[in-house]
Design a protein around this motif. Structure first.
Motif, mmCIF file in Angstrom:
data_model
loop_
_atom_site.group_PDB
_atom_site.id
_atom_site.type_symbol
_atom_site.label_atom_id
_atom_site.label_comp_id
_atom_site.label_asym_id
_atom_site.label_seq_id
_atom_site.Cartn_x
_atom_site.Cartn_y
_atom_site.Cartn_z
ATOM 1 N N UNK A 1 0.817 -1.211 0.000
ATOM 2 C CA UNK A 1 0.000 0.000 0.000
ATOM 3 C C UNK A 1 0.854 1.266 0.000
ATOM 4 N N UNK A 2 2.138 1.132 0.349
ATOM 5 C CA UNK A 2 3.040 2.285 0.373
ATOM 6 C C UNK A 2 3.873 2.404 -0.896
ATOM 7 N N UNK A 3 3.834 1.388 -1.762
ATOM 8 C CA UNK A 3 4.576 1.427 -3.016
ATOM 9 C C UNK A 3 5.528 0.266 -3.159
ATOM 10 N N UNK A 4 6.208 0.251 -4.289
ATOM 11 C CA UNK A 4 7.199 -0.795 -4.566
ATOM 12 C C UNK A 4 8.451 -0.523 -3.737
ATOM 13 N N UNK A 5 9.041 -1.542 -3.206
ATOM 14 C CA UNK A 5 10.269 -1.387 -2.444
ATOM 15 C C UNK A 5 10.110 -1.868 -1.023
ATOM 16 N N UNK A 6 11.102 -1.555 -0.232
ATOM 17 C CA UNK A 6 11.147 -1.988 1.161
ATOM 18 C C UNK A 6 11.036 -0.758 2.050
ATOM 19 N N UNK A 7 10.213 -0.844 3.065
ATOM 20 C CA UNK A 7 10.062 0.243 4.026
ATOM 21 C C UNK A 7 11.111 0.053 5.118
ATOM 22 N N UNK A 8 11.825 1.129 5.400
ATOM 23 C CA UNK A 8 12.758 1.145 6.534
ATOM 24 C C UNK A 8 12.129 2.056 7.578
ATOM 25 N N UNK A 9 11.791 1.476 8.722
ATOM 26 C CA UNK A 9 11.169 2.245 9.793
ATOM 27 C C UNK A 9 12.140 2.375 10.952
#
Length: 72
Positions: free
Chosen positions: A38-46
């Motif tokens: 839901x946030x887009x293609x790729x990996x989320x770094x939190x």
């Protein structure tokens, strides 16, 4: 039974495990990495402070694809 069928049967448990892992990373003071379509293609770094970036790939190198709204 197929793997996706099992995942669907246990979807709530999988989400709970992800939430627990995210909280443990926050408590340890380290970033957490995950995918969220839901946030887009790729990996989320939190980051532990809730700041998030979406990491994509450009020409086989990692780059920040987008800055995301802070969680919470």
């Amino acid at each position: 039974m197929m793997l996706l069928d099992k995942w669907r049967e246990n979807e709530d448990r999988v989400r709970q495990a992800g939430a627990i892992a995210l909280e443990r990373a926050r408590e340890a003071g380290v970033p957490a990495y995950y995918r969220d379509p839901s946030l887009g293609e790729g990996i989320v770094k939190e980051m532990p402070d809730g700041n998030r970036v979406l990491i994509g790939e450009a020409e086989e190198e990692k780059c920040i694809a987008a800055a995301l709204a802070r969680r919470g």
